[in-house]
Enzyme design. Structure first.
Site, PDB file in Angstrom:
ATOM      1  N   LYS A  49       0.834  -1.195   0.000  1.00  0.00           N
ATOM      2  CA  LYS A  49       0.000   0.000   0.000  1.00  0.00           C
ATOM      3  C   LYS A  49       0.872   1.249   0.000  1.00  0.00           C
ATOM      4  O   LYS A  49       1.944   1.281   0.597  1.00  0.00           O
ATOM      5  CB  LYS A  49      -0.903   0.004   1.235  1.00  0.00           C
ATOM      6  CG  LYS A  49      -1.967   1.097   1.167  1.00  0.00           C
ATOM      7  CD  LYS A  49      -2.855   1.104   2.368  1.00  0.00           C
ATOM      8  CE  LYS A  49      -4.009   2.081   2.169  1.00  0.00           C
ATOM      9  NZ  LYS A  49      -3.611   3.378   1.602  1.00  0.00           N
ATOM     10  N   GLY A  50       0.404   2.282  -0.677  1.00  0.00           N
ATOM     11  CA  GLY A  50       1.151   3.525  -0.770  1.00  0.00           C
ATOM     12  C   GLY A  50       1.563   4.049   0.592  1.00  0.00           C
ATOM     13  O   GLY A  50       0.741   4.145   1.505  1.00  0.00           O
ATOM     14  N   ILE A  75      -8.661   7.621  -1.588  1.00  0.00           N
ATOM     15  CA  ILE A  75      -8.278   7.191  -0.242  1.00  0.00           C
ATOM     16  C   ILE A  75      -7.430   8.250   0.450  1.00  0.00           C
ATOM     17  O   ILE A  75      -7.538   8.465   1.655  1.00  0.00           O
ATOM     18  CB  ILE A  75      -7.513   5.852  -0.285  1.00  0.00           C
ATOM     19  CG1 ILE A  75      -8.317   4.801  -1.070  1.00  0.00           C
ATOM     20  CG2 ILE A  75      -7.205   5.363   1.120  1.00  0.00           C
ATOM     21  CD1 ILE A  75      -9.687   4.526  -0.515  1.00  0.00           C
ATOM     22  N   ASN A 130       5.531   6.677  -6.588  1.00  0.00           N
ATOM     23  CA  ASN A 130       4.215   7.181  -6.964  1.00  0.00           C
ATOM     24  C   ASN A 130       4.298   8.695  -7.126  1.00  0.00           C
ATOM     25  O   ASN A 130       4.144   9.446  -6.166  1.00  0.00           O
ATOM     26  CB  ASN A 130       3.187   6.803  -5.899  1.00  0.00           C
ATOM     27  CG  ASN A 130       1.773   7.206  -6.287  1.00  0.00           C
ATOM     28  OD1 ASN A 130       1.552   7.764  -7.360  1.00  0.00           O
ATOM     29  ND2 ASN A 130       0.830   6.940  -5.414  1.00  0.00           N
ATOM     30  N   CYS A 133      -0.184  10.313  -7.927  1.00  0.00           N
ATOM     31  CA  CYS A 133      -1.418  10.021  -7.211  1.00  0.00           C
ATOM     32  C   CYS A 133      -2.405  11.168  -7.398  1.00  0.00           C
ATOM     33  O   CYS A 133      -2.113  12.307  -7.027  1.00  0.00           O
ATOM     34  CB  CYS A 133      -1.143   9.823  -5.731  1.00  0.00           C
ATOM     35  SG  CYS A 133      -2.581   9.261  -4.821  1.00  0.00           S
ATOM     36  N   THR A 196      -4.266   5.948 -12.238  1.00  0.00           N
ATOM     37  CA  THR A 196      -5.667   6.213 -12.553  1.00  0.00           C
ATOM     38  C   THR A 196      -5.876   7.547 -13.257  1.00  0.00           C
ATOM     39  O   THR A 196      -5.053   8.462 -13.152  1.00  0.00           O
ATOM     40  CB  THR A 196      -6.510   6.201 -11.267  1.00  0.00           C
ATOM     41  OG1 THR A 196      -5.915   7.091 -10.316  1.00  0.00           O
ATOM     42  CG2 THR A 196      -6.570   4.808 -10.675  1.00  0.00           C
ATOM     43  N   GLY A 271      -5.663  -4.868 -10.397  1.00  0.00           N
ATOM     44  CA  GLY A 271      -6.088  -4.120  -9.230  1.00  0.00           C
ATOM     45  C   GLY A 271      -7.581  -4.138  -9.017  1.00  0.00           C
ATOM     46  O   GLY A 271      -8.107  -4.938  -8.238  1.00  0.00           O
TER      47      GLY A 271
END
Length: 321
Positions: A49-50, A75, A130, A133, A196, A271
């Site tokens: 998880k990030g 999130i 990342n 995001c 995304t 995912g």
């Protein structure tokens, strides 16, 4: 003919299959591996998880909403902080069952470098940066949409580790291939393509966004055509540098996975599909093997980047109206 092998090598890391479970979809791994029917033979790697340097509570609800062809999530990188992940969570993982990739995010270039240095002293196999995001108010989205700033983040991380660096590219930018080239020059070892897309959902009775953060990241089958094109574009930059790609964005079948591999992906990220079928990886792997047997392909490396483009047509408007 021998049974085709799904094993791949990614940045020197040997994976049993090309399937990578994407960050944020399986927690830190142990939550997913407890599912009845799970087999570590189906998964090549798990992205944790990030994680940020300090703990984050994340965004206000609602954080996830189903949409036609996918879902929107916002999130906000809720996580317990890098030190807790390294000291408390990773030691509880069975590091022999699959490969583990840390996923890091920061609010400054220095923070990216600092958190990378922490994970450099951990047993993870690689570090995913990342820089894209879309659901955090500071940091990620800004870095990921500017090729020069993206390169500075990669450069800071490169100085802090000898582990393989995987840069997760944003689709919300003008020229993803240019961004990829900047990141290669800065020292990335691989790419994850794509993160995304920005999306929104509206409650028509309240006339307000459903997502508490107003907007978030759209994932699932709805973004697959965009992701495929961007994998192809990035592969054109990567192929002469031997830079591998994790292709991701709407993969929910073996056919989807094969399209990404043909477009240029060495590995494929799964995912959103896990929320519908947690054991879909077995189905995807079986479908890939069946295709390889049908076409007498022994190794996935024989298939990667084999897309043959149609003869270019005269220039027309993109909409073809």
């Amino acid at each position: 003919m021998e049974k085709p092998s799904l094993a791949i090598e990614f940045c020197g890391i040997r994976m049993k299959t090309p399937v990578v479970l994407l960050s944020g979809c399986v927690g830190f791994g142990e939550e997913y591996t407890r599912i009845t029917g799970y087999s570590n033979q189906e998964v090549g790697a798990i992205c944790l998880k990030g994680t940020t340097l300090e703990a984050r509570l994340g965004n206000t609800p609602h954080r996830v909403i189903e949409t036609p062809g996918g879902m929107i999530n916002s999130i906000g990188l809720q996580n317990p902080g890098a030190r807790h992940v390294i000291e408390d969570i990773i030691p509880r993982l069975d590091l022999s069952e699959t490969r583990y990739i840390a996923n890091i995010s920061g609010s400054s270039i220095d923070e990216y470098g600092e958190i990378t240095k922490l994970f450099d002293d951990s047993p993870v196999d690689a570090i995913e940066i990342n820089i894209s995001c879309p659901n955090v108010k500071d940091g990620g989205a800004v870095f990921g949409n500017d090729p020069e700033v993206s390169a500075r983040v990669v450069e800071a991380c490169r100085k802090a580790t000898t582990k393989p660096l995987i840069t997760k590219l944003s689709p919300n930018q003008t020229d993803i291939a240019d961004s990829a080239q900047h990141c290669i020059d800065a020292g990335t070892d691989a790419f994850a393509v794509i993160n995304t897309l920005m999306g929104m959902s509206i409650d028509i009775e309240k006339r307000r966004p459903v997502i508490g953060n107003n907007q978030g990241g759209l994932s699932g089958p709805a973004i697959k055509p965009v992701a495929l094109r961007m994998v192809h574009l990035v592969h054109q930059v990567c192929k002469d540098h031997n830079i591998p790609i994790i292709g991701q964005g709407g993969i929910s079948s073996a056919e989807d996975a094969l399209e990404f591999i043909i477009a240029g992906a060495t590995a494929i990220g799964v995912g959103t599909a896990l929320f519908n079928d947690p054991l879909i990886c077995k189905e995807i792997n079986q479908g890939i093997v069946s295709y390889m047997e049908k076409h007498q392909i022994n190794s996935l490396s024989e298939l990667t980047g084999t897309l043959s483009l149609n003869q270019p047509a005269p220039a027309t408007p993109a909409c073809n109206c």
